[in-house]
Design an enzyme around this catalytic site. Sequence first.
Site, mmCIF file in Angstrom:
data_model
loop_
_atom_site.group_PDB
_atom_site.id
_atom_site.type_symbol
_atom_site.label_atom_id
_atom_site.label_comp_id
_atom_site.label_asym_id
_atom_site.label_seq_id
_atom_site.Cartn_x
_atom_site.Cartn_y
_atom_site.Cartn_z
ATOM 1 C CE LYS A 1 33.756 45.215 47.145
ATOM 2 N NZ LYS A 1 33.546 45.678 47.252
ATOM 3 C CE LYS B 1 38.366 47.212 36.255
ATOM 4 N NZ LYS B 1 37.438 47.078 37.636
ATOM 5 C CD GLU C 1 39.842 53.182 42.222
ATOM 6 O OE1 GLU C 1 39.841 52.306 43.145
ATOM 7 O OE2 GLU C 1 40.322 52.284 41.328
HETATM 8 O O1 LIG Z 1 39.544 43.214 44.095
HETATM 9 P P1 LIG Z 1 39.632 43.237 43.030
HETATM 10 O O2 LIG Z 1 37.392 42.844 43.219
HETATM 11 O O3 LIG Z 1 40.442 42.223 41.594
HETATM 12 O O4 LIG Z 1 39.448 44.837 42.166
HETATM 13 C C1 LIG Z 1 40.977 45.455 41.723
HETATM 14 C C2 LIG Z 1 40.538 46.270 42.208
HETATM 15 O O5 LIG Z 1 40.256 47.228 40.554
HETATM 16 C C3 LIG Z 1 39.293 47.648 39.721
HETATM 17 O O6 LIG Z 1 39.087 48.017 39.002
HETATM 18 C C4 LIG Z 1 38.927 49.281 40.977
HETATM 19 O O7 LIG Z 1 39.134 50.246 39.882
HETATM 20 C C5 LIG Z 1 40.096 48.850 41.997
HETATM 21 O O8 LIG Z 1 38.877 49.800 42.963
HETATM 22 C C6 LIG Z 1 39.748 47.513 43.169
HETATM 23 O O9 LIG Z 1 40.821 47.958 44.010
#
Ligand SMILES: O=P(O)(O)OC[C@H]1O[C@H](O)[C@H](O)[C@@H](O)[C@@H]1O
Length: 556
Positions: free
Chosen positions: A219, A516, A366
């Site tokens: 995303k 993170k 989540e």
């Molecule tokens: O799709 P992205 O932006 O790579 O995110 C991937 C994933 O990582 C994040 O840390 C969230 O905890 C998730 O909700 C998400 O689906």
Amino acid sequence: MAPSARAQAQQDESHGSLHRPVCRQLKAHQAQIAGVHMRELFAADPRRFERFSLQVGEVLLDYSKNRIIDETMRLLLQLAQEADVAGWRERMFAGEKINHTENRAVLHVALRNRSNRPVIVDGEDVMPKVNAVIGRMGAFAEQVRSGVWRGYTGERITDVVNIGIGGSDLGPQMVYQALKPYRHPRLKVHFLSNVDGAHVKETLETLNPETTLFVVSSKTFATQETMTNAHTAREWFLAQSQAEKHIAKHFVAVSTNRDAVVAFGIDPGNMFEFWDWVGGRYSLWSAIGLSIVLAVGGERFVELLEGAHEMDEHFRHAPLDRNMPVVLALLGVWYNNFFGAESHAILPYDHYLRSLPAYLEQADMESNGKSVDRDGHVVDYPTGQIVWGATGINGQHAFYQLLHQGTRLIPADFIISLAPHTPDMQAHHDILIANFLAQTEALMRGRTLEETRAQTGQASPYQVFEGNHPSNAIVLTQLAPHALGMLVALYEHKIFVQGVIWNLDSYDQWGVELGKQLASRILTELHADVPAGGHDASTNALIDYCRRLSQPHPGL
Ligand SMILES: O=P(O)(O)OC[C@H]1O[C@H](O)[C@H](O)[C@@H](O)[C@@H]1O
């Protein structure tokens, strides 16, 4: 010690839904019903199944094996009404920004809005762009599936690698597994999520760059694990193909972040877009489902969307007391908040649904694993349940002991599909069905000391089953795309309703951020020449220990 923000907030008056007068009534009611065995409830009411079951399309929910009577459901429904489930539901469908901490609408329902009714976000009907992307995904998949789309040496694509994590992995992976009987015989989809080099190596070593298509799914297009894996895959591909111009035939991207996709080196013509009003864990219906479309084709994907849409329509229009997601949610609240149950088991009796528990872990935990409510107050009642599970038949030979004779109350969903995809192995399927039925019966009935004596000839307390363990039975006619869409949407809306009752924003996930941030700092410290400092003594020492011992040792 200075009071923390949390402690400060705790001093505030609590405003949560669980402080309504109806909750006091529910508490008193729970005290009355706690000593009642479900055996008695069944004995007293031969029509209990009819009264506590619901059918929506090809999905049957039997919730009669729960510790409820009419009064329980009446009070729980009153709670749902007072929490304004109907109002929040309408706000979600109308595109209001109910994800208030991120100021975003929550519109996974628009992705499967097969009615095509306009859905307005910031003054714009999003349906034309939703439909355009679904059309592009189908057309692209058709090219790959038919063999028109070829790799840089003219070979057909045989392997698709979805590189993504969290919602960009668990959803498509779960659906791919569930719909395996429908997949194109030439195309195999692999899911690369873990940044662990072992996962990368294991995935790539079986593949031929000439026939592999990478779908980089993220995303944000900023997730460290996904970006690292995507770069490694790119290097692996270039090592053999030797020319960047070939990347266009082998890398496509799925994201909301066009600039980052371009910066990575993927042609925007090879990008499939979605939007910030789609939450990551609710995104399998969006372009994040591209690997599903590649595997099963555009038509099957649309059937999946149609199934979800049917459940959306049911959820939106059915009265709360006949509303399947609402009923499931209220039962969860009943055990979570009034019986002190800590977890909820998901037990599919279907090999193809074996990834459903992992998918629902993210979807549920989540979403509702939050301790601060919508108004910024720390809640003083339990919220998100711990979701866990595994295929039921395997679980019977592993952890069911604790379900049957342990000390905890663990409500469970038993899920099965009736028409197998292996009709030549009906005997196997009959065993599955028999066990599915037997387990919910055993959990409910238990076995008394007298029955134990009569059946075994011994009055052994170790062979007594208390019973009275609640379960839902969810029965699908067949695990086809449409039914799967219904099932997943059922759980999504269950989570939504619980979030409303607990007064949470179910669509943010701030809790994943701190780790993170610390990881990026520690990553640089792992390569520093000086001893780690600035952390607690444990973390400092562990960083130094890891730095010393994690370097590759010759000879190992
Ligand atoms: O799709 P992205 O932006 O790579 O995110 C991937 C994933 O990582 C994040 O840390 C969230 O905890 C998730 O909700 C998400 O689906």
